[in-house]
Design a protein around this motif. Structure first.
Motif, short mmCIF file in Angstrom:
data_model
loop_
_atom_site.label_atom_id
_atom_site.label_comp_id
_atom_site.label_asym_id
_atom_site.label_seq_id
_atom_site.Cartn_x
_atom_site.Cartn_y
_atom_site.Cartn_z
N TYR A 116 -1.68 5.91 -6.61
CA TYR A 116 -1.89 5.10 -5.41
C TYR A 116 -1.93 3.60 -5.74
CZ TYR A 116 -3.94 3.49 -1.01
OH TYR A 116 -4.17 2.85 0.17
N THR A 160 2.41 4.48 -2.88
CA THR A 160 2.48 4.97 -4.26
C THR A 160 3.42 4.07 -5.06
OG1 THR A 160 4.36 6.43 -3.81
CG2 THR A 160 2.15 7.34 -3.46
N THR A 178 0.84 -1.19 0.00
CA THR A 178 0.00 0.00 0.00
C THR A 178 0.88 1.25 0.00
OG1 THR A 178 -1.63 -1.21 1.29
CG2 THR A 178 -1.89 1.18 1.19
#
Length: 573
Positions: free
Chosen positions: A461, A421, A419
């Motif tokens: 993301y 970028t 989790t």
């Protein structure tokens, strides 16, 4: 519990104990002051005396409140700090587990031990610094002061306390085993729930939602039934205590009234005695509660210690050999045998090959032939049974695991993103990687084009596990993460399986000039992926049945010929 408790600050624990002693002494002194007000103030109509003792009571009440606040603060702080320390230690220990140790413990159980079990230990520590200290001091102090008020009335406790002890003993006998079993049932509930979440696509694809719901309901019902049962048993404690306290009060008032009528006991002393009686009974109940919850905390402490005390099978040597500064980029398997923990037969037998910098070593074979097992030995996820593996001329068992894995760029069979970028995921391979280096790695991994199309580029993301990317995109991002490392050995464990033939070929072509000073190990299923390799290893049931180039194996190796014929048409061959 004692092993875990050693992590707490001695001075903070001593401070909590000191505050608790001050609180208990203040609480014990208040009934005596009440007795003095009634006997010497109210009975004689001395208002000044009432005000004087009343102010003293107010002072001791404020001291009790301040001490209780200090005790709760230190107790809460120490229990929370212990929880933080335990979670950190368990997490650090788990990150150094071998694959065998992960399998032995189980992911769901490790999650429960890091969360629920740590909370149970925290609760026991909090209870210890509050009730465990308060109860015996108050029990002894209140008993002594009650006896000082009237020795005859204290005989009531010779009957009351044994009855209470029997009730509490019966409750503990039935409740404690259930509290212990709840931890294992929490493990089971977490296991089923986690499998249901991680395997949701498979469950939906096979229309197994109802059966999985039934499976979860069974685990949930088992946990719920146990919780209801143990809480039902514990619910008897309050009415029993209320009954015993009421009966004790009736007995004290009954006999105390006769003593007052005879003139052998003052009213104030009777009221003080009743207060001390309540303190004695409450202390006894608190002790009982502690003895009920300590076994649950102890069971959790044992489970946490199992993790912390687990001896790792793979450790750094006492004398660490450093990597050479020159002549790097070599990989040697010297007659390696390997078997999984508890297995009867070898997973790999007599594997012997040598790779040099600039070479691509491809590993191919049928399902279960040992390809991934071989690749997992290179970063030392497992240790060999016999033989040796050398990187840059040094046995990997003679170097530190940190330096070894720093020299290996590894792309696992299952693409795994974290989790955050895209930039953060790529920098997982190199912390200080610049955007220019990241884009270069993405270009080699054939990821640059789709990352550029994203609205936020490198700042796009990434959901948990890379759920917002396709399988091929995840694999290419994982490859870019490994390539940015500039390692001596690159291991691609079936990392091209989700790529189409065109992307596969383009990636391998771009990879060649970037790995001139490294050995590239490619585990693959497809002939097209290994055809250009400098050395191809053919595995069959853990044995090396062929070794050479594509052209050599195509002519001489029967297993390799079978793989070719199963994937290509005759004209393509």
């Amino acid at each position: 519990m004692l092993k875990l408790a050693k992590r707490m600050s001695f001075w903070a624990v001593a401070g909590a104990i000191l505050f608790m002693i001050v609180q208990v002494v203040s609480d014990l002194y208040l009934p005596t002051l009440t007795s003095d007000i009634i006997n010497n103030g109210v009975a004689k109509g001395d208002v000044d005396y009432i005000w004087s003792v009343g102010l003293k009571m107010l002072g001791f009440s404020l001291i009790s409140i301040a001490a209780a606040t200090g005790n709760v603060f230190l107790a809460a702080r120490q229990s929370q700090k212990l929880g933080k320390t335990l979670r950190s230690e368990v997490y650090k220990k788990v990150t150094n587990f071998t694959n065998d140790e992960f399998d032995e413990m189980g992911t769901s159980s490790l999650i429960t031990r890091t969360t629920n079990d740590v909370v149970q230990v925290q609760n026991v520590v909090m209870m210890f610094l509050r009730m465990m200290i308060m109860a015996p001091i108050m029990l002894i102090g209140a008993s002594f002061l009650a006896y000082s008020k009237d020795g005859e009335l204290t005989k009531i406790f010779l009957y009351v306390l044994p009855i209470l002890a029997v009730f509490m003993g019966v409750i503990m006998y039935f409740a404690v085993p259930l509290f212990k079993s709840m931890q294992k049932k929490t493990d089971k509930l977490n296991l089923v729930f986690r499998e249901g979440l991680t395997g949701i696509r498979v469950i939906r694809a096979f229309n197994r939602s109802k059966s999985e719901a039934v499976r979860f309901d069974e685990a949930n019902k088992d946990f719920t039934d146990t919780s209801i049962k143990v809480n039902t048993i514990m619910s008897f404690m309050l009415p029993v205590m209320t009954f015993v306290m009421s009966a004790t009060n009736i007995a004290i008032i009954w006999y105390g009234g006769h003593y007052i009528a005879d003139g052998t006991l003052e009213v104030g002393n009777l009221i003080a005695f009743m207060t001390y009686a309540m303190q004695i009974l409450m202390s006894f109940m608190m002790l009982s509660m502690v003895f009920v919850f300590i076994p649950r905390g102890q069971a959790s402490a044992v489970r946490i210690n199992e993790v912390l005390n687990m001896e790792s099978k793979i450790n750094d040597p006492k004398v660490i050999t450093k990597m050479p500064a020159e002549n790097r980029g070599t990989l040697d398997f010297n007659h390696v045998d390997f078997r999984y923990e508890g297995a009867e037969r070898l997973a790999l037998k007599d594997i012997d090959f040598h790779g040099r910098n600039g070479q691509t070593v491809a590993i191919i074979g049928g399902t279960g032939s040992g390809k991934s097992s071989l690749s997992n030995l290179i970063p030392r996820f497992y240790d060999v049974e016999s033989g040796s593996i050398e990187i840059n001329g040094i046995d990997i068992r003679q170097m530190s695991q940190h330096e070894l894995r720093d020299a290996v760029g590894f792309v696992p069979q299952k693409a795994m993103l974290f989790t955050g970028t895209i930039r953060e995921n790529i920098q997982y391979g190199k912390k200080d990687a610049t955007d220019e280096e990241i884009w270069h790695a993405l270009e080699i991994a054939q990821s640059k084009e789709f990352v550029e199309e994203l609205p936020d580029g490198l700042d796009s993301y990434v959901e948990q596990g890379g759920g917002n990317f396709s399988g091929g995109q995840k694999q290419r991002l994982c490859i870019a993460r490994a390539l940015i490392k500039k390692a001596d050995i690159f291991v691609f464990d079936d990392s091209f399986s989700a790529l189409d033939f065109k992307t596969d070929a383009a990636l391998r072509k771009a990879l060649k000039p970037e790995t001139k000073e490294a050995v590239v190990v490619i585990v693959a299923q497809r002939i097209s992926t290994v055809v250009d390799a400098d050395l191809i290893l053919v595995l069959d049931e853990g044995e090396l049945v062929g070794m050479g180039t594509h052209e050599e194996l195509k002519e001489t190796n029967a297993t390799y010929q079978e793989i070719i014929s199963s994937q290509l048409r005759e004209e393509e061959i």
